[in-house]
Design an enzyme around this catalytic site. Structure first.
Site, PDB file in Angstrom:
ATOM      1  N   GLY A  42       0.872  -1.181   0.000  1.00  0.00           N
ATOM      2  CA  GLY A  42       0.000   0.000   0.000  1.00  0.00           C
ATOM      3  C   GLY A  42       0.900   1.219   0.000  1.00  0.00           C
ATOM      4  CG  ASP A  63      -0.631   0.974  -4.288  1.00  0.00           C
ATOM      5  OD1 ASP A  63      -0.750   1.506  -3.160  1.00  0.00           O
ATOM      6  OD2 ASP A  63      -1.580   0.890  -5.104  1.00  0.00           O
ATOM      7  NE  ARG A  85     -19.142   3.472   6.262  1.00  0.00           N
ATOM      8  CZ  ARG A  85     -19.700   3.375   7.460  1.00  0.00           C
ATOM      9  NH1 ARG A  85     -18.974   3.119   8.493  1.00  0.00           N
ATOM     10  NH2 ARG A  85     -20.987   3.541   7.604  1.00  0.00           N
ATOM     11  CG  ASN A  91     -10.297  -2.410   3.725  1.00  0.00           C
ATOM     12  OD1 ASN A  91     -10.106  -2.236   2.522  1.00  0.00           O
ATOM     13  ND2 ASN A  91     -10.408  -1.400   4.569  1.00  0.00           N
ATOM     14  CB  THR A 138      -5.741  -2.597   6.370  1.00  0.00           C
ATOM     15  OG1 THR A 138      -4.598  -2.613   5.531  1.00  0.00           O
ATOM     16  CG2 THR A 138      -6.982  -2.275   5.550  1.00  0.00           C
ATOM     17  CG  ASN A 139      -8.468   1.349  10.648  1.00  0.00           C
ATOM     18  OD1 ASN A 139      -8.325   0.703  11.688  1.00  0.00           O
ATOM     19  ND2 ASN A 139      -7.984   2.563  10.485  1.00  0.00           N
ATOM     20  NE  ARG A 190      -4.431  10.196  16.579  1.00  0.00           N
ATOM     21  CZ  ARG A 190      -4.992   9.398  15.673  1.00  0.00           C
ATOM     22  NH1 ARG A 190      -5.777   8.403  16.058  1.00  0.00           N
ATOM     23  NH2 ARG A 190      -4.788   9.595  14.391  1.00  0.00           N
ATOM     24  CG  HIS A 224      -7.483   2.162  16.115  1.00  0.00           C
ATOM     25  ND1 HIS A 224      -6.724   3.032  16.844  1.00  0.00           N
ATOM     26  CD2 HIS A 224      -7.425   2.598  14.834  1.00  0.00           C
ATOM     27  CE1 HIS A 224      -6.232   3.952  16.041  1.00  0.00           C
ATOM     28  NE2 HIS A 224      -6.648   3.716  14.810  1.00  0.00           N
TER      29      HIS A 224
HETATM   30  N1  APR Z   1      -2.635  -4.450  -2.998  1.00  0.00           N
HETATM   31  C1  APR Z   1      -1.787  -3.426  -2.812  1.00  0.00           C
HETATM   32  N2  APR Z   1      -2.212  -2.170  -2.574  1.00  0.00           N
HETATM   33  C2  APR Z   1      -3.529  -1.947  -2.555  1.00  0.00           C
HETATM   34  C3  APR Z   1      -4.479  -2.982  -2.757  1.00  0.00           C
HETATM   35  C4  APR Z   1      -3.972  -4.292  -2.980  1.00  0.00           C
HETATM   36  N3  APR Z   1      -4.786  -5.337  -3.175  1.00  0.00           N
HETATM   37  N4  APR Z   1      -5.714  -2.444  -2.678  1.00  0.00           N
HETATM   38  C5  APR Z   1      -5.570  -1.124  -2.442  1.00  0.00           C
HETATM   39  N5  APR Z   1      -4.248  -0.825  -2.371  1.00  0.00           N
HETATM   40  C6  APR Z   1      -3.602   0.486  -2.146  1.00  0.00           C
HETATM   41  C7  APR Z   1      -4.301   1.634  -2.841  1.00  0.00           C
HETATM   42  O1  APR Z   1      -3.998   1.652  -4.229  1.00  0.00           O
HETATM   43  C8  APR Z   1      -3.745   2.833  -2.096  1.00  0.00           C
HETATM   44  O2  APR Z   1      -2.579   3.359  -2.710  1.00  0.00           O
HETATM   45  O3  APR Z   1      -3.644   0.846  -0.784  1.00  0.00           O
HETATM   46  C9  APR Z   1      -3.379   2.247  -0.719  1.00  0.00           C
HETATM   47  C10 APR Z   1      -4.177   2.845   0.420  1.00  0.00           C
HETATM   48  O4  APR Z   1      -3.790   4.176   0.551  1.00  0.00           O
HETATM   49  P1  APR Z   1      -4.747   5.371   0.974  1.00  0.00           P
HETATM   50  O5  APR Z   1      -6.024   5.248   0.249  1.00  0.00           O
HETATM   51  O6  APR Z   1      -3.950   6.634   0.876  1.00  0.00           O
HETATM   52  O7  APR Z   1      -5.060   5.058   2.503  1.00  0.00           O
HETATM   53  P2  APR Z   1      -4.143   5.403   3.776  1.00  0.00           P
HETATM   54  O8  APR Z   1      -4.518   6.720   4.322  1.00  0.00           O
HETATM   55  O9  APR Z   1      -2.731   5.147   3.434  1.00  0.00           O
HETATM   56  O10 APR Z   1      -4.659   4.304   4.803  1.00  0.00           O
HETATM   57  C11 APR Z   1      -4.403   2.936   4.583  1.00  0.00           C
HETATM   58  O11 APR Z   1      -4.375   2.359   6.902  1.00  0.00           O
HETATM   59  O12 APR Z   1      -4.778   3.600   8.810  1.00  0.00           O
HETATM   60  C12 APR Z   1      -5.318   2.713   7.884  1.00  0.00           C
HETATM   61  O13 APR Z   1      -7.678   3.311   7.833  1.00  0.00           O
HETATM   62  C13 APR Z   1      -6.483   3.320   7.109  1.00  0.00           C
HETATM   63  O14 APR Z   1      -7.210   1.229   6.208  1.00  0.00           O
HETATM   64  C14 APR Z   1      -6.521   2.423   5.916  1.00  0.00           C
HETATM   65  C15 APR Z   1      -5.034   2.104   5.679  1.00  0.00           C
END
Ligand code: APR
Length: 318
Positions: free
Chosen positions: A9, A33, A82, A95, A119-120, A151, A175
């Protein structure tokens, strides 16, 4: 030889985490990613900061897992936020599907690694990754408590006008809303917080901590927190790579500790080269035990939704 850390990610949390770990210099980093060129672009940008930051560690990006082979630690931040019209369960199942497929690839290429899901919804995702990996519990534990305590520590330090370094806090449970702060174990330079602050003030800071994620979302409008989350992940990765034996809260699979069995819940643990080396069990008051139980029940509900979907082979919307 440097250690190897993979961050799956390359969004806000993943990329900031990769940047922090790369800058520390003692691990090569691979960012993965699904979005084409995104991890490659971000990692090249970070690599080009190396001469200025003074790190010789490597950082690369990929859309596959071959490059992640032999990782020591893998952080999973892949997932979606979401979207409008999406129910809580839809998000959970989407997720779940993402973290299951990521875990399958991670395990295939790094069978001996330690996995830190982020991930959440966090606790349910840790349970999913733990089960999907087939790893022993010491090699899968999630990040949430370090962020929640950070925090809480920030707010206490600000209120008392003292160094953040001197504030120690202790949280249990899930959390955010489900967080169970043990204020009797919270101290400033060894002085119990109750000696320094009125109960009402402590309660107010606890409430702010519980809503800490929401407070950031409201300000950002789009997206959620990532600077403090990535700092929290980095501290956990560092504890493993440097075998620091740190006592930190983490979401871990309990086997009867704190009266909970078969669920992933946030508790204080010892983190070192072996991963989650020990659950640090303490005797709770009946109120604390009840709060932890209720937090665990919330995780249980989510796990049941996931198990039902798995049994039905129900596809989640992505
Ligand atoms: N494989 C790899 N990457 C993926 C996949 C997958 N199957 N599905 C989605 N992604 C990538 C998306 O392309 C995106 O770049 O995961 C990334 C998620 O990044 P953001 O949308 O910026 O989310 P972020 O703020 O980084 O949070 C990620 O962490 O704290 C938790 O709640 C938050 O669940 C969320 C996670």
């Amino acid at each position: 030889m440097r250690s190897k850390v993979t961050v799956v990610g390359a969004g806000n949390v993943g990329a900031t985490t990769a940047q922090r770990i790369h800058q520390l210099g003692y691990a090569d980093v691979v960012m993965v990613d699904v979005v084409e060129d995104l991890p490659q672009g971000k990692s090249l940008d970070m690599l080009e900061s190396a001469p200025i930051m003074g790190t010789d560690a490597k950082i690369t990006g990929s859309n596959g897992y071959e490059e992640t082979a032999g990782s020591d630690v893998v952080v999973i931040t892949a997932g979606i936020a979401r979207r409008p019209g999406m129910s809580r369960d839809d998000l959970l199942l989407t997720n779940m599907r993402i973290t299951s497929s990521v875990t399958e690839q991670v395990v295939k290429f790094s069978p001996d690694c330690i996995i830190i899901p982020v991930t959440n919804p966090l606790d349910a995702m840790v349970q999913n990754v733990f089960e999907a990996s087939g790893f022993p519990r010491n090699r899968v534990f999630g990040m949430a408590g370090v962020l929640d305590t950070a925090r809480f520590r920030t707010f206490i330090a600000e209120e008392l006008n003292v160094s953040v370094e001197d504030v120690q806090a202790f949280v249990l449970g899930g959390h955010g809303d489900d967080m169970v702060p043990l204020t009797r174990f919270t101290n400033v330079g060894g002085i119990p917080i109750s000696e320094l602050m009125a109960e009402e003030k402590i309660d107010q800071l606890v409430r702010r901590t519980r809503q800490g994620g929401g407070e950031i979302v409201e300000l950002l409008k789009e997206g959620s927190a990532y600077y403090a989350p990535s700092a929290a992940i980095t501290q956990m990765v560092e504890a493993v790579l440097l075998d620091k034996k740190r006592i930190l809260p983490a979401c871990t699979y309990l086997e009867g500790e704190f009266g909970i069995k078969g669920l992933c819940v946030g508790v204080p643990v010892k983190l070192g080269a072996g991963g989650m080396e020990k659950v640090m069990e303490v005797k709770l008051t009946p109120e604390e035990q009840a709060a932890l139980r209720s937090s665990a029940d919330t995780v249980k509900e989510l796990v049941e939704v996931m198990n039902k979907a798995k049994a039905e082979g129900k596809p989640a919307q992505g």
